[in-house]
Design an enzyme around this catalytic site. Structure first.
Site, PDB file in Angstrom:
ATOM      1  CB  CYS A 106      -0.932  -0.030   1.209  1.00 33.00           C
ATOM      2  SG  CYS A 106      -2.099   1.333   1.255  1.00 33.00           S
ATOM      3  CG  HIS A 121       0.023   3.602   4.012  1.00 29.24           C
ATOM      4  ND1 HIS A 121      -0.825   2.518   3.913  1.00 29.24           N
ATOM      5  CD2 HIS A 121       0.866   3.320   5.039  1.00 29.24           C
ATOM      6  CE1 HIS A 121      -0.505   1.628   4.825  1.00 29.24           C
ATOM      7  NE2 HIS A 121       0.508   2.089   5.525  1.00 29.24           N
TER       8      HIS A 121
END
Length: 241
Positions: A89, A144
């Site tokens: 991610c 993120h």
């Protein structure tokens, strides 16, 4: 939730681009302005689990049932040969938003946190739009760990967003681990508005309903960060049925 958002999207002419976890939709301004409004929908862990992708390429997932995304795709242009810049991610999102690869930024892992230590302020896609006269709005997971929005500056550059409210969720969500709904049974009566994605879409729906008068005549860049299908796979029972 999905059908509500599609009801708004269907009023626009959309161009859709798929990254491994993202959809970008460029929409014509409802006031006829030359600069389009931009709706950006990053979807966590979406991968190739999209109906039309499965039908049009040999690499899709035949079990995918995504009628709303299929209809959105049919309205615009879809790219089926897209690749993630990283497999997890944090570096992937940092690269997509900034255009800076992990090998250049040094942001390779989720442990390379916060990403703001690797990507300079002003490089983000949202920053580019804001510098060029756009209003910038977001909710949910964009960069993120950005679900807390402007209340957690380390996960976003607060001056690059006009609005970025933190997520909302029901109290039951705090009891649900990643394994619930997967290897562990779902023992909680979850409602739609318990899920943070529901509130993210609700916020974005309201922003899409605004007029240019609400934004002082400016176009908008709106990021609608969806967490599902990232684990936990815990949703209201009706979706399992």
């Amino acid at each position: 939730m999905a059908s509500r958002l599609f009801g708004i999207l269907s009023a626009f002419v959309a161009i859709t681009v798929h990254f491994s976890f993202s959809i970008i939709s460029a929409v014509a301004d409802d006031e006829g302005n030359k600069r389009p409004n931009i709706l950006f929908i990053p979807v966590d862990d979406l991968n190739n689990w999209i109906g039309y992708f499965s039908k049009n390429t040999p690499k899709g997932n035949a079990q995918s049932m995504t009628p709303n995304l299929d209809r959105l795709s049919a309205m615009g242009l879809s790219f089926t040969n897209a690749h993630a810049s990283a497999t997890i991610c944090n570096p992937s999102r940092a690269a997509v938003w900034s255009g800076v690869r992990a090998e250049t930024s040094g942001c390779y892992d989720n442990k390379d946190h916060p990403w703001t230590s690797f990507i300079k302020e002003g490089l983000g896609l949202n920053a580019h739009f804001k510098e060029n006269g756009y209003m910038t709005f977001a909710r949910g997971k964009t960069y993120h760990s950005s679900q807390q929005g402007k209340e957690k500056p380390l996960t976003c550059y607060v001056d690059e967003w006009d609005e970025y409210p933190k997520i909302k969720q029901g109290d039951v969500i705090k009891y649900i681990t990643d394994r619930v709904g997967f290897t562990e049974p779902l023992l909680y009566d979850i409602q739609d508005d318990d899920d943070p994605d529901w509130h993210t879409v609700d916020y974005c729906h309201d922003k899409l309903m605004e007029t240019t008068d609400d934004r002082d005549g400016k176009p908008f860049f709106l990021a609608c960060g969806i967490v599902k299908p990232h684990m936990p796979w815990a949703v209201p029972q009706k979706y399992y049925d």
